[in-house]
Structures are given as C-alpha cells and as structure tokens.
Write a protein that holds these residues in place. Structure first.
Motif, PDB file in Angstrom:
ATOM      1  N   CYS A   1     -11.663  15.156  10.552  1.00  0.00           N
ATOM      2  CA  CYS A   1     -12.688  15.701  11.433  1.00  0.00           C
ATOM      3  C   CYS A   1     -12.075  16.719  12.392  1.00  0.00           C
ATOM      4  O   CYS A   1     -11.086  16.427  13.071  1.00  0.00           O
ATOM      5  CB  CYS A   1     -13.338  14.566  12.213  1.00  0.00           C
ATOM      6  N   ALA A   2     -12.659  17.893  12.449  1.00  0.00           N
ATOM      7  CA  ALA A   2     -12.169  18.954  13.333  1.00  0.00           C
ATOM      8  C   ALA A   2     -12.470  18.643  14.797  1.00  0.00           C
ATOM      9  O   ALA A   2     -11.788  19.129  15.686  1.00  0.00           O
ATOM     10  CB  ALA A   2     -12.801  20.285  12.950  1.00  0.00           C
ATOM     11  N   LYS A   3     -13.474  17.808  15.036  1.00  0.00           N
ATOM     12  CA  LYS A   3     -13.849  17.499  16.419  1.00  0.00           C
ATOM     13  C   LYS A   3     -12.924  16.481  17.068  1.00  0.00           C
ATOM     14  O   LYS A   3     -12.579  16.611  18.229  1.00  0.00           O
ATOM     15  CB  LYS A   3     -15.286  16.994  16.462  1.00  0.00           C
ATOM     16  N   CYS A   4     -12.522  15.434  16.299  1.00  0.00           N
ATOM     17  CA  CYS A   4     -11.745  14.364  16.934  1.00  0.00           C
ATOM     18  C   CYS A   4     -10.468  13.990  16.190  1.00  0.00           C
ATOM     19  O   CYS A   4      -9.657  13.233  16.709  1.00  0.00           O
ATOM     20  CB  CYS A   4     -12.608  13.118  17.116  1.00  0.00           C
ATOM     21  N   GLY A   5     -10.308  14.474  14.962  1.00  0.00           N
ATOM     22  CA  GLY A   5      -9.113  14.146  14.187  1.00  0.00           C
ATOM     23  C   GLY A   5      -9.225  12.868  13.376  1.00  0.00           C
ATOM     24  O   GLY A   5      -8.263  12.443  12.748  1.00  0.00           O
ATOM     25  N   GLY A   6     -10.391  12.254  13.362  1.00  0.00           N
ATOM     26  CA  GLY A   6     -10.605  11.035  12.581  1.00  0.00           C
ATOM     27  C   GLY A   6     -10.856  11.352  11.115  1.00  0.00           C
ATOM     28  O   GLY A   6     -11.128  12.490  10.750  1.00  0.00           O
ATOM     29  N   PRO A   7     -10.785  10.331  10.260  1.00  0.00           N
ATOM     30  CA  PRO A   7     -11.029  10.549   8.827  1.00  0.00           C
ATOM     31  C   PRO A   7     -12.520  10.635   8.502  1.00  0.00           C
ATOM     32  O   PRO A   7     -13.341   9.961   9.101  1.00  0.00           O
ATOM     33  CB  PRO A   7     -10.410   9.310   8.176  1.00  0.00           C
ATOM     34  N   ILE A   8     -12.830  11.484   7.547  1.00  0.00           N
ATOM     35  CA  ILE A   8     -14.211  11.663   7.094  1.00  0.00           C
ATOM     36  C   ILE A   8     -14.418  10.812   5.851  1.00  0.00           C
ATOM     37  O   ILE A   8     -13.592  10.812   4.940  1.00  0.00           O
ATOM     38  CB  ILE A   8     -14.481  13.143   6.788  1.00  0.00           C
ATOM     39  N   CYS A   9     -15.517  10.092   5.802  1.00  0.00           N
ATOM     40  CA  CYS A   9     -15.832   9.212   4.681  1.00  0.00           C
ATOM     41  C   CYS A   9     -16.428  10.005   3.522  1.00  0.00           C
ATOM     42  O   CYS A   9     -17.383  10.764   3.709  1.00  0.00           O
ATOM     43  CB  CYS A   9     -16.807   8.131   5.130  1.00  0.00           C
TER      44      CYS A   9
ATOM     45  N   GLU B   1      -0.968  15.991   2.327  1.00  0.00           N
ATOM     46  CA  GLU B   1      -1.227  16.953   3.408  1.00  0.00           C
ATOM     47  C   GLU B   1      -2.523  17.711   3.133  1.00  0.00           C
ATOM     48  O   GLU B   1      -3.329  17.951   4.039  1.00  0.00           O
ATOM     49  CB  GLU B   1      -0.057  17.926   3.567  1.00  0.00           C
ATOM     50  N   GLN B   2      -2.753  18.082   1.882  1.00  0.00           N
ATOM     51  CA  GLN B   2      -4.000  18.741   1.496  1.00  0.00           C
ATOM     52  C   GLN B   2      -5.191  17.832   1.803  1.00  0.00           C
ATOM     53  O   GLN B   2      -6.212  18.282   2.318  1.00  0.00           O
ATOM     54  CB  GLN B   2      -3.953  19.077   0.005  1.00  0.00           C
ATOM     55  N   GLN B   3      -5.074  16.552   1.485  1.00  0.00           N
ATOM     56  CA  GLN B   3      -6.140  15.589   1.757  1.00  0.00           C
ATOM     57  C   GLN B   3      -6.395  15.467   3.257  1.00  0.00           C
ATOM     58  O   GLN B   3      -7.541  15.415   3.695  1.00  0.00           O
ATOM     59  CB  GLN B   3      -5.789  14.218   1.175  1.00  0.00           C
ATOM     60  N   ARG B   4      -5.324  15.382   4.046  1.00  0.00           N
ATOM     61  CA  ARG B   4      -5.465  15.298   5.511  1.00  0.00           C
ATOM     62  C   ARG B   4      -6.263  16.486   6.042  1.00  0.00           C
ATOM     63  O   ARG B   4      -7.182  16.319   6.837  1.00  0.00           O
ATOM     64  CB  ARG B   4      -4.094  15.273   6.191  1.00  0.00           C
ATOM     65  N   LYS B   5      -5.899  17.667   5.608  1.00  0.00           N
ATOM     66  CA  LYS B   5      -6.585  18.875   6.082  1.00  0.00           C
ATOM     67  C   LYS B   5      -8.044  18.885   5.650  1.00  0.00           C
ATOM     68  O   LYS B   5      -8.930  19.259   6.412  1.00  0.00           O
ATOM     69  CB  LYS B   5      -5.885  20.125   5.553  1.00  0.00           C
ATOM     70  N   ARG B   6      -8.273  18.491   4.439  1.00  0.00           N
ATOM     71  CA  ARG B   6      -9.612  18.561   3.854  1.00  0.00           C
ATOM     72  C   ARG B   6     -10.571  17.509   4.414  1.00  0.00           C
ATOM     73  O   ARG B   6     -11.754  17.768   4.569  1.00  0.00           O
ATOM     74  CB  ARG B   6      -9.468  18.385   2.349  1.00  0.00           C
ATOM     75  N   PHE B   7     -10.055  16.317   4.730  1.00  0.00           N
ATOM     76  CA  PHE B   7     -10.922  15.206   5.115  1.00  0.00           C
ATOM     77  C   PHE B   7     -10.629  14.661   6.508  1.00  0.00           C
ATOM     78  O   PHE B   7     -10.787  13.473   6.755  1.00  0.00           O
ATOM     79  CB  PHE B   7     -10.807  14.086   4.076  1.00  0.00           C
TER      80      PHE B   7
ATOM     81  N   MET C   1      -2.827   3.492   8.067  1.00  0.00           N
ATOM     82  CA  MET C   1      -2.382   3.555   6.689  1.00  0.00           C
ATOM     83  C   MET C   1      -3.181   4.589   5.892  1.00  0.00           C
ATOM     84  O   MET C   1      -3.098   4.666   4.697  1.00  0.00           O
ATOM     85  CB  MET C   1      -2.525   2.170   6.052  1.00  0.00           C
ATOM     86  N   LEU C   2      -3.972   5.388   6.575  1.00  0.00           N
ATOM     87  CA  LEU C   2      -4.750   6.401   5.889  1.00  0.00           C
ATOM     88  C   LEU C   2      -3.865   7.569   5.472  1.00  0.00           C
ATOM     89  O   LEU C   2      -2.880   7.890   6.118  1.00  0.00           O
ATOM     90  CB  LEU C   2      -5.882   6.897   6.786  1.00  0.00           C
ATOM     91  N   PHE C   3      -4.239   8.202   4.360  1.00  0.00           N
ATOM     92  CA  PHE C   3      -3.543   9.354   3.806  1.00  0.00           C
ATOM     93  C   PHE C   3      -2.068   9.052   3.526  1.00  0.00           C
ATOM     94  O   PHE C   3      -1.180   9.780   3.943  1.00  0.00           O
ATOM     95  CB  PHE C   3      -3.697  10.589   4.697  1.00  0.00           C
ATOM     96  N   THR C   4      -1.840   7.957   2.812  1.00  0.00           N
ATOM     97  CA  THR C   4      -0.491   7.583   2.394  1.00  0.00           C
ATOM     98  C   THR C   4      -0.483   7.397   0.885  1.00  0.00           C
ATOM     99  O   THR C   4      -1.531   7.193   0.267  1.00  0.00           O
ATOM    100  CB  THR C   4      -0.027   6.275   3.054  1.00  0.00           C
ATOM    101  N   LYS C   5       0.696   7.432   0.297  1.00  0.00           N
ATOM    102  CA  LYS C   5       0.832   7.246  -1.149  1.00  0.00           C
ATOM    103  C   LYS C   5       0.226   5.914  -1.588  1.00  0.00           C
ATOM    104  O   LYS C   5      -0.393   5.817  -2.647  1.00  0.00           O
ATOM    105  CB  LYS C   5       2.306   7.311  -1.540  1.00  0.00           C
ATOM    106  N   GLU C   6       0.372   4.893  -0.759  1.00  0.00           N
ATOM    107  CA  GLU C   6      -0.151   3.569  -1.096  1.00  0.00           C
ATOM    108  C   GLU C   6      -1.670   3.561  -1.226  1.00  0.00           C
ATOM    109  O   GLU C   6      -2.232   2.691  -1.873  1.00  0.00           O
ATOM    110  CB  GLU C   6       0.287   2.532  -0.047  1.00  0.00           C
ATOM    111  N   MET C   7      -2.327   4.527  -0.609  1.00  0.00           N
ATOM    112  CA  MET C   7      -3.787   4.592  -0.657  1.00  0.00           C
ATOM    113  C   MET C   7      -4.303   5.424  -1.831  1.00  0.00           C
ATOM    114  O   MET C   7      -5.508   5.599  -1.981  1.00  0.00           O
ATOM    115  CB  MET C   7      -4.340   5.144   0.665  1.00  0.00           C
TER     116      MET C   7
END
Length: 146
Positions: free
Chosen positions: A115-123, A107-113, A1-7
C-alpha cells in the motif's frame, strides 16, 4: 513473515497476498508450514501440497515436475488470473523466480502489493490494504488494472 521465500507456495502463489495470511489472530503461515491456521481449501482441498510426484521427488516448485503444468496447476492459474480483483499468475511467478531469482522476485512482489498510503500488504482476494483498509489503486502499487 510476509514477502519471504517461505511464503511462496509450490505452485508459485505468494501466500503473503492471501486474506488468511493477513488475519490479525492466527494468520496463516503459508502452504509450506503445517499449521491449524490454514483456510479450508488449503488444508483439505488443495492437491498441490500433498502431490505424490512433488513429495516423492522433492520438487520445491511445480515447474520442476515433468508433468508441469498439470490439471491442478491450470485450475490455480485460471482462478488467480480471473476470479479476484487483483491478478496473480502462479505460472508467471514461477517463470519470474527462475529468470530473476527469488530475492528480485520478492522485491517485485513487495513493490507491486504494498500500500502506497501506509506500507501495509494488499490482499489479492479483495484489493484492500490489511493495515489501513484502503482500496487498491493501480497507480499506487504498480499493478496493472484488473
């Protein structure tokens, strides 16, 4: 549910970036969901979610209110642009949502946050990837150095 409008919280913060949304057990589902997994601040201290003007008038986001930006909004803006290793401006997020639309903003948030190494979200709070534990590097995620 990360990077969704609901979040996206009414104040403009992206709850996807919060350490509590990254929890392995009972992750927070964001400000827009009633849940017992919310952190203490969000559940009991935040004045934006229960704001009478917002609730009474059905404002989805704070910038719809004629009193925007209020004292609570300014506190949030100051804290998230100065107190954490990564910077997020709730007020800029709301401007971006209005100017580019929700999907382009997400999409901007996804790109910005992401992780380039694994694709996980950055806190946002500690600059660490939830999935691989890598420390954030500005050149990896497209984020300006704090």
């Amino acid at each position: 549910m990360l990077f969704t409008k609901e979040m996206i919280a009414p104040c403009g913060l992206d709850c996807s970036l919060c350490m509590f949304a990254h929890a392995k057990e009972k992750p927070c589902l964001g400000c827009n969901v009633d849940s017992d997994s919310k952190p203490e601040f969000c559940a009991n201290w935040c004045k934006i979610i229960p704001c009478e003007k917002r609730v009474k008038n059905g404002y989805e986001f704070c910038d719809e209110c004629p009193d925007y930006p209020c004292e609570d909004m300014m506190e949030r803006e100051t804290r998230y642009t100065t107190a954490y290793p990564l910077k997020e401006s709730p007020m800029q997020n709301l401007k971006d949502i209005r100017s580019m639309g929700m999907e382009a903003f997400l999409e901007q948030q996804r790109k910005r946050f992401t992780c380039a190494k694994c694709g996980g979200p950055i806190c946002i709070h500690n600059g660490i990837c939830r999935d691989c534990g890598s420390k954030y590097a500005p050149e990896d995620a497209g984020q300006k150095a704090p």
